[in-house]
Design an enzyme around this catalytic site. Structure first.
Site, PDB file in Angstrom:
ATOM      1  N   SER A   1      -2.583  -6.564  17.316  1.00  0.00           N
ATOM      2  CA  SER A   1      -1.252  -6.088  16.946  1.00  0.00           C
ATOM      3  C   SER A   1      -0.482  -7.212  16.262  1.00  0.00           C
ATOM      4  O   SER A   1      -1.078  -8.192  15.780  1.00  0.00           O
ATOM      5  CB  SER A   1      -0.503  -5.574  18.184  1.00  0.00           C
ATOM      6  OG  SER A   1       0.671  -4.894  17.827  1.00  0.00           O
ATOM      7  N   ASN A   2       0.837  -7.081  16.190  1.00  0.00           N
ATOM      8  CA  ASN A   2       1.678  -8.103  15.581  1.00  0.00           C
ATOM      9  C   ASN A   2       2.988  -8.197  16.353  1.00  0.00           C
ATOM     10  O   ASN A   2       3.167  -7.535  17.380  1.00  0.00           O
ATOM     11  CB  ASN A   2       1.916  -7.790  14.103  1.00  0.00           C
ATOM     12  CG  ASN A   2       2.490  -6.399  13.907  1.00  0.00           C
ATOM     13  OD1 ASN A   2       3.585  -6.093  14.371  1.00  0.00           O
ATOM     14  ND2 ASN A   2       1.735  -5.541  13.215  1.00  0.00           N
ATOM     15  N   HIS A   3       3.920  -8.999  15.861  1.00  0.00           N
ATOM     16  CA  HIS A   3       5.145  -9.301  16.613  1.00  0.00           C
ATOM     17  C   HIS A   3       6.293  -8.341  16.323  1.00  0.00           C
ATOM     18  O   HIS A   3       7.418  -8.573  16.794  1.00  0.00           O
ATOM     19  CB  HIS A   3       5.601 -10.728  16.318  1.00  0.00           C
ATOM     20  CG  HIS A   3       4.623 -11.782  16.745  1.00  0.00           C
ATOM     21  ND1 HIS A   3       4.300 -11.993  18.075  1.00  0.00           N
ATOM     22  CD2 HIS A   3       3.879 -12.665  16.028  1.00  0.00           C
ATOM     23  CE1 HIS A   3       3.415 -12.979  18.156  1.00  0.00           C
ATOM     24  NE2 HIS A   3       3.128 -13.395  16.927  1.00  0.00           N
TER      25      HIS A   3
ATOM     26  N   ALA B   1       5.282  -2.396  10.600  1.00  0.00           N
ATOM     27  CA  ALA B   1       4.321  -3.486  10.373  1.00  0.00           C
ATOM     28  C   ALA B   1       2.935  -2.946  10.726  1.00  0.00           C
ATOM     29  O   ALA B   1       2.489  -3.037  11.863  1.00  0.00           O
ATOM     30  CB  ALA B   1       4.668  -4.695  11.226  1.00  0.00           C
TER      31      ALA B   1
END
Length: 407
Positions: A217-219, A285
Site C-alpha cells: 500500500s502507500n501512505h 493514490a
C-alpha cells in the site's frame, strides 16, 4: 427542515444489529420526531419490544391484531393502510436480506411488509447482513429493484461483522441514518453552477494482497479526496466517492460512498459510475503494481531473500481518458519528487485530462497525512494556477472554483 415534527415508522427486522435500533429511536425522538416502531417476529429474538416501546413512548406493533399485552383493553387491529398514510417516512433499519427480498417481490405476509406496500411516503432501507449475503447477486438485484421503485437505500458499512468476517454488511450507524433523513428534508440552498451535476471522485490508498495478512500500500489517508467530495456536495453536486481503505467518516450524508480495497476493485467501481459522471476527480493514490500471484495461505518466514513478482495494475485515469465523452471534465493528481511540472504535463496529455493537480513532496506540509496541502494546477491550455499552503478543505474549495469557472 429536519426530522423535527415528522412521523417516522421504524421497521425493525431480524438481525444482530437490531440493538442499534434502540439508539436510532432515541436519536429520532430527541430530534423531535414521532416514532412508531413495527417489529417482525424474528426481530424480537434480538431486542425486546419493551425496550423500543419505552424509548419511543408508544406501544410496539408486530401483528395485524392487537393482543391484550399490546394494548390493554383494546381489541382493535393494526390497520396497515392507516399506518402507511400516517407516516412521513418508513425507515426499515436493520433491513434483513429476507425483508428486502419480500418487499422487492411484493410478498406480504406480516404487518411490516403490508405497511410497505400501503405506504405513500418515502421509504428508506438500511441493509444489515453478512458480507457474502450482502454481495450475493440476489440481494444486489433486490436492492436495485427497490431503488428503481423510488425507495432510498442507506448503504451498509464496511467493518468487522458478527460472523467474524470483515467486509461490507454492517448497519449504517444511527447518527448517519438520522443525517440521511435530515438531509432528505433539508431546505435546498441557492442553486450553483454545480447543482445537479454528477461528480465521481476517487480517494485514499489501495491495498494489493500478498497473502491473507499482508499487502502493498502507500501512505495516503484519503483526506484530500474526502475534502473534495465534501466541497462538491456542499456546492449542490451529486457525489459518488469511490474510497480505498481509510478511517475517515463520510463528510456529507448525501455522498454515496463505494468502499474498495485493491486497484482492480477501484477501477471496476470507477468504470461503472464513469458514463453518468459530468465531472471526474481522480485523487486516489492507486498502486501501480500488484502481486502477480497472491498466496492463499500466510507466507512463512524461511528464506533470507524473498522475491515478489509484480504486475502492472490498470491505469484508471488513462483508461477513462480514452472513453471521455464531449462535455465530461476530468481532473487528475500527480505527486512528484523531481521534474515536477514536466512529469505533470506528461500525465495531463497522456491521460486526456482537463486539469492535473501537482503535489511536490519537497513542499513542507503537503502530500500524504497532512491536514494542509500546497498545489499547482495545470489545465489543458497549459495555464498554471499556483496556490499557497492551505488547509485541505480550502484547497478543495479552490479546485471546485476552478471547475465552476470552466462550466
Amino acid at each position: 427542515m429536519s426530522v423535527a415534527g415528522k412521523r417516522i415508522l421504524l421497521g425493525v427486522t431480524g438481525s444482530i444489529s437490531a440493538y442499534k435500533s434502540a439508539l436510532l429511536v432515541r436519536l429520532l425522538v430527541k430530534a423531535g420526531a414521532e416514532v412508531q416502531v413495527v417489529m417482525t417476529d424474528s426481530a424480537q429474538q434480538f431486542i425486546t419490544p419493551l425496550t423500543l416501546a419505552t424509548l419511543s413512548k408508544r406501544p410496539v406493533l408486530s401483528a395485524f391484531v392487537n393482543t391484550q399485552s399490546d394494548r390493554p383493553g383494546d381489541g382493535s387491529w393494526n390497520n396497515h393502510v392507516d399506518l402507511g398514510l400516517w407516516a412521513d417516512a418508513l425507515v426499515i433499519a436493520p433491513a434483513s436480506a429476507h425483508i428486502i427480498a419480500r418487499c422487492a417481490t411484493g410478498l406480504c405476509n406480516d404487518l411490516l411488509s403490508a405497511i410497505y406496500l400501503s405506504a405513500r411516503c418515502p421509504v428508506f432501507f438500511a441493509p444489515a447482513m453478512d458480507v457474502d449475503m450482502y454481495h450475493h447477486r440476489t440481494t444486489v438485484d433486490n436492492l436495485r429493484r427497490l431503488e428503481s421503485f423510488g425507495n432510498h437505500i442507506i448503504e451498509a458499512e464496511y467493518g468487522e461483522l458478527a460472523s467474524g468476517l470483515i467486509g461490507e454488511g454492517r448497519l449504517a450507524e444511527p447518527e448517519l441514518i438520522l443525517a440521511k433523513l435530515n438531509a432528505f428534508w433539508a431546505v435546498p440552498s441557492a442553486p450553483s453552477g454545480l447543482s445537479g451535476k454528477r461528480v465521481l471522485i476517487t480517494a485514499g490508498p489501495t491495498q494489493e494482497p500478498i497473502d491473507p495478512v499482508r499487502y502493498i500500500s502507500n501512505h495516503s489517508t484519503g483526506k484530500m479526496g474526502y475534502a473534495i467530495a465534501n466541497a462538491f456536495a456542499k456546492a449542490g453536486a451529486i457525489v459518488t466517492l469511490v474510497s480505498g481503505p481509510t478511517s475517515l467518516p463520510l463528510p456529507d450524508p448525501s455522498i454515496q460512498r463505494v468502499d474498495v480495497r485493491s486497484a482492480q476493485e477501484m477501477f471496476e467501481a470507477t468504470q461503472m459510475a464513469f458514463a453518468d459522471a459530468d465531472i471526474v476527480v481522480l485523487s486516489a493514490a492507486v498502486a501501480d503494481y500488484t502481486p502477480a500471484h497472491p498466496a492463499d495461505q500466510k507466507i512463512k518466514k524461511k528464506e533470507t531473500f524473498f522475491s515478489l513478482e509484480l504486475t502492472k495494475t490498470t491505469d484508471i485515469a488513462a483508461t477513462l481518458g480514452t472513453r471521455k465523452q464531449p462535455g465530461q471534465l476530468m481532473m487528475g493528481f500527480a505527486l512528484e519528487t523531481d521534474n515536477e511540472r514536466e512529469n505533470a504535463l506528461k500525465k495531463l496529455y497522456a491521460k486526456n485530462l482537463d486539469w492535473i493537480v501537482l503535489n511536490s513532496l519537497r513542499d513542507l506540509g503537503a502530500g500524504f497525512g497532512h491536514d494542509t496541502n500546497k498545489i499547482t494546477v495545470i489545465d489543458k491550455d497549459e495555464q498554471i494556477h499556483e496556490f499557497a499552503l492551505k488547509s485541505k478543505d480550502e484547497v478543495a474549495q479552490d479546485l471546485v472554483s476552478l471547475v465552476k469557472k470552466s462550466l
